[in-house]
Scaffold this motif. Structure first.
Motif, PDB file in Angstrom:
ATOM      1  N   ARG A 201       0.838  -1.206   0.000  1.00  0.00           N
ATOM      2  CA  ARG A 201       0.000   0.000   0.000  1.00  0.00           C
ATOM      3  C   ARG A 201       0.867   1.248   0.000  1.00  0.00           C
ATOM      4  NH1 ARG A 201      -2.355  -3.835   3.071  1.00  0.00           N
ATOM      5  NH2 ARG A 201      -4.486  -4.410   2.497  1.00  0.00           N
ATOM      6  N   ALA A 202       0.527   2.204  -0.856  1.00  0.00           N
ATOM      7  CA  ALA A 202       1.228   3.490  -0.865  1.00  0.00           C
ATOM      8  C   ALA A 202       0.974   4.203   0.456  1.00  0.00           C
ATOM      9  CB  ALA A 202       0.741   4.348  -2.031  1.00  0.00           C
ATOM     10  N   GLY A 203       2.035   4.786   1.014  1.00  0.00           N
ATOM     11  CA  GLY A 203       1.895   5.516   2.278  1.00  0.00           C
ATOM     12  C   GLY A 203       2.041   7.005   2.055  1.00  0.00           C
ATOM     13  N   THR A 204       2.808   7.656   2.908  1.00  0.00           N
ATOM     14  CA  THR A 204       3.004   9.100   2.781  1.00  0.00           C
ATOM     15  C   THR A 204       3.832   9.409   1.544  1.00  0.00           C
ATOM     16  OG1 THR A 204       4.965   8.918   4.192  1.00  0.00           O
ATOM     17  CG2 THR A 204       2.886   9.499   5.270  1.00  0.00           C
ATOM     18  N   GLY A 205       3.511  10.543   0.909  1.00  0.00           N
ATOM     19  CA  GLY A 205       4.299  10.957  -0.247  1.00  0.00           C
ATOM     20  C   GLY A 205       3.504  11.156  -1.521  1.00  0.00           C
ATOM     21  N   GLY A 206       2.176  11.072  -1.439  1.00  0.00           N
ATOM     22  CA  GLY A 206       1.345  11.364  -2.605  1.00  0.00           C
ATOM     23  C   GLY A 206       1.589  10.419  -3.764  1.00  0.00           C
ATOM     24  N   SER A 207       1.614  10.993  -4.984  1.00  0.00           N
ATOM     25  CA  SER A 207       1.736  10.157  -6.186  1.00  0.00           C
ATOM     26  C   SER A 207       3.077   9.443  -6.231  1.00  0.00           C
ATOM     27  CB  SER A 207       1.555  11.007  -7.447  1.00  0.00           C
ATOM     28  OG  SER A 207       2.534  12.036  -7.498  1.00  0.00           O
ATOM     29  N   GLU A 208       4.114  10.046  -5.635  1.00  0.00           N
ATOM     30  CA  GLU A 208       5.434   9.402  -5.606  1.00  0.00           C
ATOM     31  C   GLU A 208       5.401   8.104  -4.795  1.00  0.00           C
ATOM     32  OE1 GLU A 208       9.540   8.769  -6.233  1.00  0.00           O
ATOM     33  OE2 GLU A 208       8.050   9.971  -7.303  1.00  0.00           O
ATOM     34  N   ALA A 209       4.562   8.067  -3.738  1.00  0.00           N
ATOM     35  CA  ALA A 209       4.413   6.853  -2.938  1.00  0.00           C
ATOM     36  C   ALA A 209       3.771   5.753  -3.762  1.00  0.00           C
ATOM     37  CB  ALA A 209       3.586   7.145  -1.690  1.00  0.00           C
ATOM     38  N   GLY A 210       2.821   6.130  -4.622  1.00  0.00           N
ATOM     39  CA  GLY A 210       2.194   5.147  -5.503  1.00  0.00           C
ATOM     40  C   GLY A 210       3.182   4.565  -6.502  1.00  0.00           C
ATOM     41  N   LEU A 211       4.050   5.419  -7.043  1.00  0.00           N
ATOM     42  CA  LEU A 211       5.082   4.940  -7.969  1.00  0.00           C
ATOM     43  C   LEU A 211       6.047   3.992  -7.257  1.00  0.00           C
ATOM     44  CD1 LEU A 211       5.866   8.298  -9.809  1.00  0.00           C
ATOM     45  CD2 LEU A 211       4.759   6.282 -10.801  1.00  0.00           C
ATOM     46  N   PHE A 212       6.381   4.330  -6.009  1.00  0.00           N
ATOM     47  CA  PHE A 212       7.277   3.478  -5.225  1.00  0.00           C
ATOM     48  C   PHE A 212       6.624   2.127  -4.924  1.00  0.00           C
ATOM     49  CE2 PHE A 212       9.115   2.536  -0.835  1.00  0.00           C
ATOM     50  CZ  PHE A 212      10.257   1.926  -1.339  1.00  0.00           C
ATOM     51  N   ALA A 213       5.324   2.133  -4.622  1.00  0.00           N
ATOM     52  CA  ALA A 213       4.601   0.878  -4.395  1.00  0.00           C
ATOM     53  C   ALA A 213       4.682  -0.001  -5.644  1.00  0.00           C
ATOM     54  CB  ALA A 213       3.151   1.157  -4.018  1.00  0.00           C
ATOM     55  N   GLY A 214       4.594   0.645  -6.815  1.00  0.00           N
ATOM     56  CA  GLY A 214       4.746  -0.093  -8.069  1.00  0.00           C
ATOM     57  C   GLY A 214       6.142  -0.657  -8.233  1.00  0.00           C
ATOM     58  N   ASP A 215       7.161   0.111  -7.836  1.00  0.00           N
ATOM     59  CA  ASP A 215       8.547  -0.366  -7.910  1.00  0.00           C
ATOM     60  C   ASP A 215       8.754  -1.585  -7.012  1.00  0.00           C
ATOM     61  OD1 ASP A 215       9.222   1.677  -9.639  1.00  0.00           O
ATOM     62  OD2 ASP A 215       9.980   2.999  -8.064  1.00  0.00           O
ATOM     63  N   LEU A 216       8.171  -1.525  -5.810  1.00  0.00           N
ATOM     64  CA  LEU A 216       8.302  -2.651  -4.879  1.00  0.00           C
ATOM     65  C   LEU A 216       7.628  -3.899  -5.448  1.00  0.00           C
ATOM     66  CD1 LEU A 216       7.672  -0.982  -1.383  1.00  0.00           C
ATOM     67  CD2 LEU A 216       9.852  -1.780  -2.315  1.00  0.00           C
ATOM     68  N   MET A 217       6.441  -3.711  -6.038  1.00  0.00           N
ATOM     69  CA  MET A 217       5.737  -4.852  -6.612  1.00  0.00           C
ATOM     70  C   MET A 217       6.579  -5.498  -7.713  1.00  0.00           C
ATOM     71  SD  MET A 217       2.996  -6.694  -6.384  1.00  0.00           S
ATOM     72  CE  MET A 217       3.490  -8.260  -7.072  1.00  0.00           C
ATOM     73  N   ARG A 218       7.169  -4.673  -8.576  1.00  0.00           N
ATOM     74  CA  ARG A 218       8.012  -5.212  -9.652  1.00  0.00           C
ATOM     75  C   ARG A 218       9.254  -5.905  -9.085  1.00  0.00           C
ATOM     76  NH1 ARG A 218       6.114  -0.613 -12.108  1.00  0.00           N
ATOM     77  NH2 ARG A 218       7.852   0.662 -11.361  1.00  0.00           N
ATOM     78  N   MET A 219       9.812  -5.334  -8.004  1.00  0.00           N
ATOM     79  CA  MET A 219      10.981  -5.952  -7.368  1.00  0.00           C
ATOM     80  C   MET A 219      10.649  -7.364  -6.889  1.00  0.00           C
ATOM     81  SD  MET A 219      13.137  -4.586  -4.028  1.00  0.00           S
ATOM     82  CE  MET A 219      11.856  -5.021  -2.811  1.00  0.00           C
ATOM     83  N   TYR A 220       9.501  -7.510  -6.219  1.00  0.00           N
ATOM     84  CA  TYR A 220       9.112  -8.830  -5.721  1.00  0.00           C
ATOM     85  C   TYR A 220       8.766  -9.779  -6.876  1.00  0.00           C
ATOM     86  CZ  TYR A 220       9.034  -6.727  -1.078  1.00  0.00           C
ATOM     87  OH  TYR A 220       9.388  -6.090   0.086  1.00  0.00           O
TER      88      TYR A 220
END
Length: 359
Positions: free
Chosen positions: A117-136
């Motif tokens: 789940r995206a946390g603090t950081g707005g749209s950048e947090a959503g992009l990071f959540a996507g990066d984590l998903m791709r990493m896994y």
């Protein structure tokens, strides 16, 4: 030089021999299957115990050679070198046996439900959540595991507000169970013209996948509601009443799934609910055994900041074990082996320490 209780090793070898004899006696299919599973679980430790005892015999023989007044100098020198090698080998075998005798986590061989789940950081947090998903996903590919996205809510600028996936394979939970917690990223967003570093976060939860035999869900304990799905917009909007929300009344746990098929949504929501209930039961049992005995790595506290990914410096730091790797580009591409191995080793060391063994 390390040693092990001979009585413990005798007990293991006797149990192994007893199973072998019982399997050879021609038991019924169900008994044979149970024995075979237990037998397989002991094979590695039995092999290590036998190797340990053989090395001890060789060490005794080498010492006799060293102390033999009739042996020439060259033979005594060879015996001295062999003693050093054998001591090192025995210490390694003792450590291996201790690790093999550690209490097994019943969920280690299971697949997992991964929630990001995206946390603090707005749209950048959503992009990071996507990066984590791709990493896994890429780490799973390297391990030949199967990944299936169960439900996803896309972020405004890409990535995910929330994504839930199933990862199936042998030993998935044993490798990914230390990923639960808050992951923090530090980088310059593509939309940042001034080059300032922004910090955002995403939370990860890794739940062992539960089977029907692990969790009983009674029909009267759940309420199932169907809703109109909402998509990202345009052609992605699903206008049928296919989204499913399942509420587990005794615990208040709510799970939703909003893909196109209502039947599929119900199955996926039940899969996630079962995993969350199983995880809650494991957490409760763990708390009862005593919070003091749990290592920091294995605490499963999902509010804890566990790792920072710093893109300007190209580093990833796991705060629980004070490990920093300057290979962020490779880690984010799924090369997580060094991180995972370090977390597993730290957890094993903590378990050994709690049992009075050496780390």
């Amino acid at each position: 030089m390390a040693s092990l209780p001979e009585s413990t090793m005798d007990e293991i070898l006797n149990r192994f021999a007893s199973m072998e004899a019982e399997m050879a006696s021609g038991p019924d299919h169900e008994t044979y299957a149970r024995l075979a599973a237990d037998y397989s679980g002991l094979e590695d430790v039995v092999a290590a115990i036998r190797a340990y005892r053989e090395a001890k015999v060789e060490l005794s023989q080498a010492r006799e050679m060293l102390e033999d007044p009739g042996a020439d100098r060259e033979m005594r020198d060879l015996a001295s070198l062999e003693i050093d090698d054998l001591r090192e080998r025995i210490d390694g075998l003792v450590h291996r046996i201790r690790l093999l005798l550690l209490p097994k986590d019943a969920a280690d061989e299971k697949g997992v439900i991964l929630e990001i789940r995206a946390g603090t950081g707005g749209s950048e947090a959503g992009l990071f959540a996507g990066d984590l998903m791709r990493m896994y996903q890429r780490y799973a590919e390297l391990n030949r595991w199967k990944v299936e996205i169960l439900t996803a809510s896309e972020g405004e600028a890409g990535g995910y507000r929330e994504v839930v996936a199933s990862i199936k394979g042998v030993g998935v939970f044993s490798k990914l169970k230390f990923e639960s917690g808050v992951h923090r990223v530090q980088r310059v967003p593509a939309t940042e013209s001034g080059g300032r570093i922004h910090t955002s976060a995403a939370t990860v939860a890794v739940l062992p996948e539960a089977e029907d035999i692990d969790v009983e869900i009674r029909a009267e304990d759940i309420r199932i509601d169907t809703m109109r799905s909402s998509g990202a917009g345009g052609q992605h909007v699903n206008t049928t009443d296919s989204a499913v929300r399942i509420t587990h009344l005794p615990t208040g746990i709510v799970v939703t799934s909003s893909e196109k098929s209502q039947h599929q949504n119900r199955a996926r929501a039940m899969q996630v609910l079962r995993a969350r209930l199983y995880d809650a039961e494991r957490q409760r049992a763990d708390d009862e055994r005593s919070a003091a005995r749990r290592s920091q790595v294995g605490s499963g506290d999902r509010s804890e900041r566990i790792r920072t990914y710093n893109f300007p410096q190209g580093r990833v730091t796991d705060h629980r074990i004070n490990l920093t790797l300057y290979k962020l580009d490779r880690v984010i591409e799924g090369e997580m082996g060094e991180l995972v191995d370090a977390l597993v080793a730290d957890h094993q060391a903590a378990l050994l320490a709690s049992m009075g063994g050496e780390g």
